[in-house]
Design a protein around this motif. Structure first.
Motif, PDB file in Angstrom:
ATOM      1  N   VAL A  48       0.860  -1.181   0.000  1.00  6.75           N
ATOM      2  CA  VAL A  48       0.000   0.000   0.000  1.00  6.75           C
ATOM      3  C   VAL A  48       0.896   1.230   0.000  1.00  6.75           C
ATOM      4  N   ALA A  49       0.707   2.102  -0.974  1.00  7.04           N
ATOM      5  CA  ALA A  49       1.537   3.297  -1.085  1.00  7.04           C
ATOM      6  C   ALA A  49       0.720   4.415  -1.720  1.00  7.04           C
ATOM      7  N   ARG A  50       1.314   5.614  -1.738  1.00  4.93           N
ATOM      8  CA  ARG A  50       0.647   6.755  -2.340  1.00  4.93           C
ATOM      9  C   ARG A  50       1.623   7.512  -3.228  1.00  4.93           C
ATOM     10  N   GLY A  51       1.075   8.366  -4.073  1.00  3.98           N
ATOM     11  CA  GLY A  51       1.871   9.292  -4.852  1.00  3.98           C
ATOM     12  C   GLY A  51       2.891   8.618  -5.745  1.00  3.98           C
ATOM     13  N   ALA A  52       4.113   9.203  -5.758  1.00  2.91           N
ATOM     14  CA  ALA A  52       5.182   8.703  -6.624  1.00  2.91           C
ATOM     15  C   ALA A  52       5.574   7.278  -6.271  1.00  2.91           C
ATOM     16  N   HIS A  53       5.483   6.918  -4.987  1.00  4.21           N
ATOM     17  CA  HIS A  53       5.848   5.563  -4.569  1.00  4.21           C
ATOM     18  C   HIS A  53       4.835   4.549  -5.125  1.00  4.21           C
ATOM     19  N   GLU A  75       3.023   4.905  -7.842  1.00  4.32           N
ATOM     20  CA  GLU A  75       3.236   4.806  -9.291  1.00  4.32           C
ATOM     21  C   GLU A  75       4.464   3.951  -9.604  1.00  4.32           C
ATOM     22  N   ALA A  76       5.545   4.148  -8.841  1.00  3.62           N
ATOM     23  CA  ALA A  76       6.767   3.378  -9.096  1.00  3.62           C
ATOM     24  C   ALA A  76       6.569   1.902  -8.809  1.00  3.62           C
ATOM     25  N   LEU A  77       5.909   1.587  -7.715  1.00  4.35           N
ATOM     26  CA  LEU A  77       5.678   0.185  -7.356  1.00  4.35           C
ATOM     27  C   LEU A  77       4.743  -0.491  -8.350  1.00  4.35           C
ATOM     28  N   ARG A  78       3.730   0.222  -8.795  1.00  7.86           N
ATOM     29  CA  ARG A  78       2.790  -0.339  -9.777  1.00  7.86           C
ATOM     30  C   ARG A  78       3.454  -0.558 -11.134  1.00  7.86           C
ATOM     31  N   THR A  79       4.319   0.383 -11.511  1.00  8.01           N
ATOM     32  CA  THR A  79       4.898   0.343 -12.855  1.00  8.01           C
ATOM     33  C   THR A  79       6.125  -0.545 -12.939  1.00  8.01           C
ATOM     34  N   HIS A  80       7.004  -0.425 -11.942  1.00  6.44           N
ATOM     35  CA  HIS A  80       8.302  -1.098 -12.031  1.00  6.44           C
ATOM     36  C   HIS A  80       8.491  -2.205 -10.993  1.00  6.44           C
ATOM     37  N   GLY A  81       7.595  -2.316 -10.020  1.00  6.14           N
ATOM     38  CA  GLY A  81       7.771  -3.298  -8.967  1.00  6.14           C
ATOM     39  C   GLY A  81       8.645  -2.763  -7.839  1.00  6.14           C
ATOM     40  N   LEU A  82       8.764  -3.555  -6.794  1.00  6.90           N
ATOM     41  CA  LEU A  82       9.608  -3.219  -5.648  1.00  6.90           C
ATOM     42  C   LEU A  82      11.026  -3.716  -5.911  1.00  6.90           C
ATOM     43  N   ARG A  83      11.971  -2.780  -5.938  1.00  7.03           N
ATOM     44  CA  ARG A  83      13.373  -3.151  -6.147  1.00  7.03           C
ATOM     45  C   ARG A  83      14.042  -3.212  -4.782  1.00  7.03           C
ATOM     46  N   LEU A 107      15.329   4.101   1.978  1.00  8.48           N
ATOM     47  CA  LEU A 107      14.521   4.270   0.773  1.00  8.48           C
ATOM     48  C   LEU A 107      15.359   5.077  -0.220  1.00  8.48           C
ATOM     49  N   VAL A 108      15.882   4.405  -1.223  1.00  4.57           N
ATOM     50  CA  VAL A 108      16.812   5.031  -2.161  1.00  4.57           C
ATOM     51  C   VAL A 108      16.082   5.999  -3.086  1.00  4.57           C
ATOM     52  N   GLU A 109      14.952   5.575  -3.591  1.00  4.24           N
ATOM     53  CA  GLU A 109      14.108   6.362  -4.490  1.00  4.24           C
ATOM     54  C   GLU A 109      12.751   5.678  -4.508  1.00  4.24           C
ATOM     55  N   PRO A 110      11.698   6.319  -5.065  1.00  2.00           N
ATOM     56  CA  PRO A 110      10.414   5.647  -5.105  1.00  2.00           C
ATOM     57  C   PRO A 110      10.518   4.242  -5.691  1.00  2.00           C
TER      58      PRO A 110
END
Length: 347
Positions: A31-36, A38-46, A140-143
């Motif tokens: 569960v996340a909001r905003g840029a995080h 979008e990043a998790l939905r688009t690129h997954g959790l790195r 947290l390095v980046e979203p």
């Protein structure tokens, strides 16, 4: 059990726990909001560890409605910063659970956060609240990208019912965590570990405004700040784990092993300033000591100063670590002198 990580983008802890549980074969939703979000939905959790970098494509939502009806075997892991706990609990508490009832009535809520306030806030809404003492070096390095550089364990997570006790659910969660590169002792007195961690987290504000604690000046100031905290806990008759006991439990189990050769970065409060979030958790770390000091008649000028400075830096989006340590020490000395003068007997 399915683990729902509320606040997977709020900091590194939620992403590290969620990623490690997924690697161990457990079902995880983020569960996340905003840029995080979008990043998790688009690129997954790195997830970056000393073992390498892996990408986990996990179900990611921005709230309970997107998950639909919750399941009776869901575990809610609250990993937002404490200042965001109330809003998260308000959103998730009424969420319906299959078979009847709400999340607040039926599901376990695990507070994987700094400080001691969130479990108290949660208990107003949720029947089954679990506290966690989080010992987990992560950034947290980046979203969408989390670095968890602890080895051989990723972290140590003491776990227990809030306000006290243990049960089968705690033991089941701990067993899952221990298959996922964590040590997770189940203890009946988790608050004792959380208060000990709170004393260590009093350094977070120093790091946030003046940088990572490496200088003798900075470490000496932290010793004074911690001593103030210990005096307050003693006056309030609050038990906390001693340093020797903590050392016995944690010795040689977690080493900082950054895979890119970098030095340790700042803690969670430093990261909040560095990311320009506009908020910081000082009210629930140094501010907890200030609150207890006022309740029990113990002056806390150093923690008051750090709470005020950290909040000012966050509100004005000042650069993390931009106040020279020497200047911070000067302000600390002035704060102590002012309190001493105020408390001096009048002729």
């Amino acid at each position: 059990m399915r683990y729902i990580i509320i606040g997977a983008g709020a900091g590194a802890v939620g992403g590290a726990i969620g990623g490690r549980l997924a690697e161990a074969g457990h079902e995880v939703a983020l569960v996340a909001r905003g840029a995080h979000y979008e990043a998790l939905r688009t690129h997954g959790l790195r997830l970056m560890t000393s073992e390498g970098t892996r990408t986990h494509r996990l179900p990611t939502v921005d709230g309970p409605a997107a998950l639909g009806e919750l399941r009776p075997d869901d575990v809610l892991v609250l990993a937002v910063k404490t200042q965001d706990s109330e809003a998260a609990l308000e959103a998730w508490g009424p969420a319906p659970v299959a078979g009847g009832g709400t999340a607040a009535e039926r599901l376990p809520l695990v507070c994987a956060q700094n400080g001691v306030e969130s479990p108290r806030i949660a208990l107003r809404r949720f029947r089954r609240v679990y506290g966690v003492c989080v010992w987990l070096p992560a950034t947290l390095v980046e979203p969408g990208a989390v670095s968890a550089a602890g080895a051989p364990l990723t972290g140590i997570l003491h776990l227990g019912r809030h306000p006290h006790g243990t049960d089968e659910t705690a033991r089941s969660i701990a067993a899952d965590l221990e298959k996922a590169h964590f040590e997770a002792p189940v203890v009946p007195d988790v608050a004792r570990w959380q208060y000990a961690k709170l004393l260590g987290n009093l350094a977070n504000a120093i790091e946030a405004v003046s940088g990572v604690l490496t200088s003798e000046e900075g470490l000496a100031l932290f010793a004074r700040v911690r001593a103030e905290g210990e005096a307050v806990l003693t006056a309030a008759d609050i038990a906390y784990t001693g340093e020797e006991e903590q050392k016995r439990v944690r010795d040689n189990k977690i080493r900082f092993e950054p895979f890119d050769g970098s030095e340790r970065g700042g803690g969670s409060s430093w990261q909040s300033l560095d990311r320009g979030t506009g908020t910081i958790e000082a009210d629930y770390l140094n501010g907890e000591i200030v609150l207890l000091g006022r309740l029990h008649g113990v002056p806390t000028p150093l923690n008051e100063l750090l709470q005020r400075l950290a909040n000012t830096f966050a509100r004005e989006r000042r650069a993390a670590g931009s106040l020279p340590v020497a200047e911070l020490v000067r302000l600390a000395d002035e704060a102590v002198a002012f309190v001493q003068e105020e408390r001096a007997p009048r002729p």
